[in-house]
Design a protein around this motif. Structure first.
Motif, PDB file in Angstrom:
ATOM      1  N   SER A 223       5.573   1.900 -10.149  1.00  0.00           N
ATOM      2  CA  SER A 223       4.340   1.399 -10.424  1.00  0.00           C
ATOM      3  C   SER A 223       4.931   0.422  -8.102  1.00  0.00           C
ATOM      4  O   SER A 223       4.401  -0.031  -7.955  1.00  0.00           O
ATOM      5  N   GLY A 224       6.111   0.137  -8.278  1.00  0.00           N
ATOM      6  CA  GLY A 224       6.285  -0.362  -6.619  1.00  0.00           C
ATOM      7  C   GLY A 224       6.274   1.079  -6.598  1.00  0.00           C
ATOM      8  O   GLY A 224       5.804   0.843  -5.578  1.00  0.00           O
ATOM      9  N   ASN A 225       6.209   2.388  -6.653  1.00  0.00           N
ATOM     10  CA  ASN A 225       6.079   3.317  -6.305  1.00  0.00           C
ATOM     11  C   ASN A 225       4.667   2.843  -5.571  1.00  0.00           C
ATOM     12  O   ASN A 225       4.000   3.577  -4.243  1.00  0.00           O
ATOM     13  N   LEU A 226       4.108   3.003  -6.379  1.00  0.00           N
ATOM     14  CA  LEU A 226       1.963   3.043  -6.779  1.00  0.00           C
ATOM     15  C   LEU A 226       2.378   1.929  -4.877  1.00  0.00           C
ATOM     16  O   LEU A 226       1.205   1.840  -4.697  1.00  0.00           O
ATOM     17  N   ALA A 227       2.151   1.170  -5.388  1.00  0.00           N
ATOM     18  CA  ALA A 227       2.626  -0.751  -4.212  1.00  0.00           C
ATOM     19  C   ALA A 227       2.307   0.157  -2.616  1.00  0.00           C
ATOM     20  O   ALA A 227       1.745  -0.248  -2.101  1.00  0.00           O
ATOM     21  N   ALA A 228       3.712   0.667  -3.254  1.00  0.00           N
ATOM     22  CA  ALA A 228       4.053   1.243  -1.480  1.00  0.00           C
ATOM     23  C   ALA A 228       3.238   2.483  -0.636  1.00  0.00           C
ATOM     24  O   ALA A 228       3.598   2.110   0.457  1.00  0.00           O
ATOM     25  N   ASP A 229       2.790   3.119  -1.981  1.00  0.00           N
ATOM     26  CA  ASP A 229       1.699   4.020  -1.591  1.00  0.00           C
ATOM     27  C   ASP A 229       0.518   3.225  -0.686  1.00  0.00           C
ATOM     28  O   ASP A 229       0.376   4.024   0.518  1.00  0.00           O
ATOM     29  N   ILE A 230       0.243   2.546  -1.467  1.00  0.00           N
ATOM     30  CA  ILE A 230      -1.020   2.445  -0.944  1.00  0.00           C
ATOM     31  C   ILE A 230      -1.223   1.429   0.313  1.00  0.00           C
ATOM     32  O   ILE A 230      -1.600   1.401   1.430  1.00  0.00           O
ATOM     33  N   ALA A 231       0.284   0.244   0.768  1.00  0.00           N
ATOM     34  CA  ALA A 231       0.684  -0.517   1.209  1.00  0.00           C
ATOM     35  C   ALA A 231       0.545   0.292   2.728  1.00  0.00           C
ATOM     36  O   ALA A 231       0.346  -0.086   3.694  1.00  0.00           O
ATOM     37  N   GLN A 232       1.644   1.481   2.193  1.00  0.00           N
ATOM     38  CA  GLN A 232       1.512   2.937   3.910  1.00  0.00           C
ATOM     39  C   GLN A 232      -0.005   3.026   4.427  1.00  0.00           C
ATOM     40  O   GLN A 232       0.022   3.426   5.232  1.00  0.00           O
ATOM     41  N   THR A 233      -0.644   3.267   3.245  1.00  0.00           N
ATOM     42  CA  THR A 233      -1.954   3.846   4.012  1.00  0.00           C
ATOM     43  C   THR A 233      -3.291   3.094   4.975  1.00  0.00           C
ATOM     44  O   THR A 233      -3.590   3.184   5.541  1.00  0.00           O
ATOM     45  N   GLN A 234      -2.722   1.637   3.918  1.00  0.00           N
ATOM     46  CA  GLN A 234      -3.684   0.202   4.615  1.00  0.00           C
ATOM     47  C   GLN A 234      -2.738   0.345   5.710  1.00  0.00           C
ATOM     48  O   GLN A 234      -3.830  -0.407   6.480  1.00  0.00           O
ATOM     49  N   GLN A 235      -2.091   0.023   5.991  1.00  0.00           N
ATOM     50  CA  GLN A 235      -0.957   0.568   7.584  1.00  0.00           C
ATOM     51  C   GLN A 235      -1.063   0.884   8.740  1.00  0.00           C
ATOM     52  O   GLN A 235      -1.416   0.961   9.264  1.00  0.00           O
ATOM     53  N   THR A 324     -15.647 -14.663  -5.774  1.00  0.00           N
ATOM     54  CA  THR A 324     -14.984 -14.698  -4.744  1.00  0.00           C
ATOM     55  C   THR A 324     -14.366 -13.423  -4.615  1.00  0.00           C
ATOM     56  O   THR A 324     -13.983 -13.064  -5.524  1.00  0.00           O
ATOM     57  N   VAL A 325     -14.230 -13.589  -3.098  1.00  0.00           N
ATOM     58  CA  VAL A 325     -13.710 -12.551  -2.470  1.00  0.00           C
ATOM     59  C   VAL A 325     -12.317 -12.217  -2.425  1.00  0.00           C
ATOM     60  O   VAL A 325     -11.888 -13.203  -1.712  1.00  0.00           O
ATOM     61  N   ALA A 326     -11.880 -11.500  -2.873  1.00  0.00           N
ATOM     62  CA  ALA A 326      -9.817 -11.621  -2.921  1.00  0.00           C
ATOM     63  C   ALA A 326      -9.744 -10.783  -1.555  1.00  0.00           C
ATOM     64  O   ALA A 326     -10.620 -10.322  -1.074  1.00  0.00           O
ATOM     65  N   THR A 327      -8.504 -11.176  -1.238  1.00  0.00           N
ATOM     66  CA  THR A 327      -7.699 -10.995   0.226  1.00  0.00           C
ATOM     67  C   THR A 327      -6.296  -9.733  -0.380  1.00  0.00           C
ATOM     68  O   THR A 327      -5.491 -10.727  -0.712  1.00  0.00           O
ATOM     69  N   PRO A 328      -6.663  -8.714   0.278  1.00  0.00           N
ATOM     70  CA  PRO A 328      -5.582  -7.941  -0.882  1.00  0.00           C
ATOM     71  C   PRO A 328      -3.997  -8.292   0.750  1.00  0.00           C
ATOM     72  O   PRO A 328      -4.276  -9.330   1.501  1.00  0.00           O
ATOM     73  N   PRO A 329      -3.067  -8.159  -0.248  1.00  0.00           N
ATOM     74  CA  PRO A 329      -1.956  -8.483   0.495  1.00  0.00           C
ATOM     75  C   PRO A 329      -1.912  -7.782   1.406  1.00  0.00           C
ATOM     76  O   PRO A 329      -1.919  -6.529   1.658  1.00  0.00           O
ATOM     77  N   ALA A 330      -1.254  -8.199   2.545  1.00  0.00           N
ATOM     78  CA  ALA A 330      -0.682  -7.362   3.943  1.00  0.00           C
ATOM     79  C   ALA A 330       0.240  -6.243   4.027  1.00  0.00           C
ATOM     80  O   ALA A 330       0.631  -5.220   4.258  1.00  0.00           O
ATOM     81  N   THR A 331       1.406  -6.747   2.830  1.00  0.00           N
ATOM     82  CA  THR A 331       2.133  -5.511   2.878  1.00  0.00           C
ATOM     83  C   THR A 331       2.717  -5.748   1.224  1.00  0.00           C
ATOM     84  O   THR A 331       3.105  -7.140   0.663  1.00  0.00           O
ATOM     85  N   VAL A 332       3.790  -4.992   1.224  1.00  0.00           N
ATOM     86  CA  VAL A 332       4.470  -5.024  -0.277  1.00  0.00           C
ATOM     87  C   VAL A 332       5.622  -5.770   0.038  1.00  0.00           C
ATOM     88  O   VAL A 332       6.182  -5.697  -0.134  1.00  0.00           O
ATOM     89  N   ALA A 333       6.089  -7.066  -1.304  1.00  0.00           N
ATOM     90  CA  ALA A 333       6.977  -8.022  -1.192  1.00  0.00           C
ATOM     91  C   ALA A 333       8.042  -6.933  -1.162  1.00  0.00           C
ATOM     92  O   ALA A 333       9.204  -7.299  -0.706  1.00  0.00           O
ATOM     93  N   THR A 334       7.611  -6.364  -2.378  1.00  0.00           N
ATOM     94  CA  THR A 334       9.736  -5.514  -2.579  1.00  0.00           C
ATOM     95  C   THR A 334       9.044  -4.128  -2.806  1.00  0.00           C
ATOM     96  O   THR A 334       8.664  -4.115  -3.888  1.00  0.00           O
ATOM     97  N   ALA A 335       9.711  -2.975  -1.823  1.00  0.00           N
ATOM     98  CA  ALA A 335       9.673  -2.036  -2.146  1.00  0.00           C
ATOM     99  C   ALA A 335      10.285  -1.239  -3.269  1.00  0.00           C
ATOM    100  O   ALA A 335      11.810  -1.794  -3.331  1.00  0.00           O
ATOM    101  N   ALA A 336      10.258  -0.255  -3.932  1.00  0.00           N
ATOM    102  CA  ALA A 336      10.586   0.173  -4.801  1.00  0.00           C
ATOM    103  C   ALA A 336      12.027   0.986  -5.020  1.00  0.00           C
ATOM    104  O   ALA A 336      12.040   1.451  -3.467  1.00  0.00           O
ATOM    105  N   PRO A 337      13.152   1.507  -5.391  1.00  0.00           N
ATOM    106  CA  PRO A 337      13.717   2.119  -4.839  1.00  0.00           C
ATOM    107  C   PRO A 337      13.145   3.224  -4.637  1.00  0.00           C
ATOM    108  O   PRO A 337      12.444   3.871  -5.900  1.00  0.00           O
TER     109      PRO A 337
END
Length: 664
Positions: A223-235, A324-337
């Motif tokens: 799960s952490g890897n997926l979140a980090a992949d998406i965060a990297q894409t959006q950044q 309401t319109v959600a605002t996505p997080p700017a970054t992932v707080a904790t990156a998975a190993p």
């Protein structure tokens, strides 16, 4: 989409639109895709989809044959009338495999034209239907025509697809395929941000399968890897609408499509709990991996039931969510190993370590396996560690393997079966044939490679050589050419013979005076500039003065008489210089730095040079000038040289430095 909600709402419109990381439906509410991939030709009805997957709102339609709007319209209308978004996407590849996975090369030429015309046609046909979206080429290649990895060229390809859709008057969402690998930093790596910055209504399409995490079965890591992949894409990528919304356009229980991944459940859970729209691959029985339907065709597999439950949960969440319109997080707080690559090995005595999905570090110290610097249970005589499908294995000196259970090594006495995959057979070399109309002159070290990988050249004695072996049936060869997959030779009498393979006979038997190459480009006389942008062409200068601007590559330019000025921004071009006193040529830039060659055969033929390399310096001399180097040729040994060429931008040149750029 996960994140905090804002206090504002979005007003209803007649279309879907994107705003700062969110997709807004025509009713003004946030839209979260929940659906399945469908392969054209195996198309379930809208009623079947809604029955099997209550709450479904999205179908990604994989198209392999550039189906026409007329072919697609009935099915598209059926789904969209039921409130299901249909994304139309080309799944063809340059090599015909249509397998995705970045196979083949980036589309160019007629293949690109065909694809863009198709996107334009379907965009025009469905411009009035807001429920019809589009996706760029599926899991696209990043390999350009030269065989180089070129993500920037992929961005250009996606820009061309976007422009074809928008140029047809269609403003509906376009999903941009995002390539990525086993580390978050690889997602959208090398993409050109400026290409996407001016786009509107675009959505990132991320694919997620078990191999990306090395088949880790640790849910937090997956799960952490997926979140980090998406965060990297959006950044990495944003559009004119701000943060890029993400839909996980493909995921499933099998990387290969046949065997089920060991971490299939973790992947499905990670995607369905991510908060991002998602689309499962795919409707049908699969292979049997990634098969949503059972063999009887009327019920869902266990995997299909997992997907149905996720779609139902998304639908229920949407029904109860505030407007309401959600605002996505700017970054992932904790990156998975970040674990080591799957099938990584570490031999005793080697430096380095293995990292598992839990962040543990594995080493071999004095023949024992250690985890984070401490003994990992009992081990002795360890020869190798391996990280396979999320598990750590050790091999001892007697070639037995044990698997780490989390607290100790399994106690089954070891196994002689290695957990590592069998060594893959050596890949078949990829042949890169020379470009059509390639030419090689006698005296040049250049070669021609045919479609079978054979190398053709001209020997110093004027014979054709194939793979370094002289063809004794040839003589006085002055030029080789590669035209329409056939190798041609020209002799000193200006006759041509061709053959399609080394074993074939040269044809026609008596030769032909007709050159197989395109007609030469003739330069006009006078001060006005001549511009040549083609590659693999012959260029001929008539008598008189010329100004030439050359941007092509691998061209052969015959300069004859007068004073010529050449500006060359291409590479690997050959210039045939006239005899001393017959003309003087000035090159405005350092053509040697881009692999160009000067052919002096005609100039030296007008001297009494006997062809001995040891006496060449008595005839050809180099001298510095205010702007570069002057090349002169003397009619007799040690005589006064006459300037025939000036190459600007060169300095401190000696004849030995230039020999690789001279044909004598």
């Amino acid at each position: 989409m996960s994140g905090t909600t804002s206090a504002s709402t979005s007003s209803a419109t007649s279309a879907f639109h994107v705003t700062n990381g969110q997709i807004i439906a025509p009713n003004g509410q946030p839209f979260v895709a929940a659906g399945v991939d469908v392969i054209e030709g195996n198309q379930p009805s809208a009623s079947t989809l809604r029955s099997d997957f209550p709450g479904i709102n999205f179908v990604r339609l994989a198209i392999y044959d550039f189906a026409s709007p007329a072919t697609l319209s009935a099915y598209v209308d059926q789904l969209t009338s039921a409130g299901i978004v249909v994304e139309l996407e080309d799944h063809s590849t340059s090599n015909g495999s249509n397998a995705g996975g970045s196979s083949g090369t980036i589309f160019t030429g007629q293949q690109l034209t065909t694809e863009l015309n198709w996107y334009s046609s379907i965009a025009s046909a469905f411009a009035s239907n807001p429920y019809v979206w589009f996706g760029t080429n599926n899991e696209p290649s990043e390999t350009d025509a030269s065989g180089s990895q070129n993500p920037a060229a992929l961005s250009t390809w996606q820009q061309q697809t976007y422009d074809a859709i928008r140029g047809a008057g269609n403003a509906n969402p376009v999903m941009i395929e995002i390539n990525g690998g086993s580390t978050p930093s690889s997602f959208a790596q090398g993409y050109t941000q400026s290409v996407y910055a001016g786009m509107t209504n675009i959505i990132g399409d991320v694919h997620y399968y078990g191999w990306i995490t090395g088949y880790s079965t640790d849910q937090a890591a997956v799960s952490g890897n997926l979140a980090a992949d998406i965060a990297q894409t959006q950044q990495t990528i944003s559009s004119a609408d701000g943060t890029l919304p993400i839909i996980i356009g493909e995921y499933g229980n099998s990387t290969s499509g046949t065997t089920i991944d060991p971490n299939a459940n973790q992947v499905i859970t990670a995607v369905q709990q991510s908060g991002y729209g998602n689309v499962a691959w795919s409707w049908g029985q699969g292979g049997p991996g990634d098969g949503l339907t059972a063999s009887d065709g009327s019920s869902l597999t266990a995997y299909g039931q997992q997907i149905a439950a996720g779609i139902a949960a998304t639908a229920a969440s949407a029904a109860s969510a505030p407007a309401t319109v959600a605002t996505p997080p700017a970054t992932v707080a904790t990156a998975a190993p970040t674990p080591s690559a799957n099938d990584m090995t570490l031999l005793a005595g080697a430096t380095g370590s293995i990292a598992d999905a839990f962040g543990n570090t594995w080493t071999i110290v004095n023949g024992a396996a250690e985890i984070n610097g401490q003994a990992a249970g009992y081990s002795s005589g360890v020869a190798e560690l391996a990280y396979v499908n999320g598990s750590v294995w050790q091999e001892n000196g007697t070639n037995l393997w044990w698997q780490w259970t989390g607290t100790s090594w399994d106690s089954n006495g070891g196994t002689a079966t290695s957990p590592l995959p069998a060594a893959a057979p050596a890949p078949t070399p990829v042949v890169t044939a020379s470009a059509n109309d390639s030419m090689v002159l006698a005296g040049s070290a250049a070669t021609i490679t045919d479609a079978s990988g054979n190398t053709w050249s001209i020997t110093g004695s004027g014979q054709v050589a194939v793979n370094g072996v002289a063809d004794t049936t040839t003589a006085n060869v002055t030029e080789l050419a590669y035209v329409n997959n056939e190798v041609w030779q020209e002799n000193a009498n200006n006759l041509w013979w061709g053959k399609t393979s080394p074993a074939a006979a040269w044809s026609p038997q008596a030769g032909t005076g007709a050159s197989p190459l395109p007609a030469p480009i003739t330069l006009s006389t006078g001060a006005a500039g001549n511009t040549v942008s083609q590659s693999q062409v012959s260029v001929v200068a008539t008598s008189g003065d010329h100004m030439l601007f050359l941007s092509g590559s691998a061209d052969i330019v015959s300069l004859s008489g007068g004073s010529d000025t050449i500006t060359d921004t291409g590479q690997r071009n050959t210039y045939i210089l006239p005899a001393a006193g017959k003309g003087s040529d000035t090159f405005t830039n350092d053509i040697l730095a881009t692999g160009d060659t000067l052919d002096l055969k005609a100039a030296l033929a007008a001297t009494d040079w006997n062809g001995a390399a040891s006496t060449l310096a008595n005839y050809v001399t180099l001298a510095g000038s205010a702007t570069g180097t002057v090349l002169s040729v003397a009619p007799t040994s040690g005589g006064t040289g006459v300037a025939i060429a000036t190459i600007d931008g060169t300095s401190n040149a000696t004849l030995s430095d230039w020999l690789s750029h001279l044909i004598t």
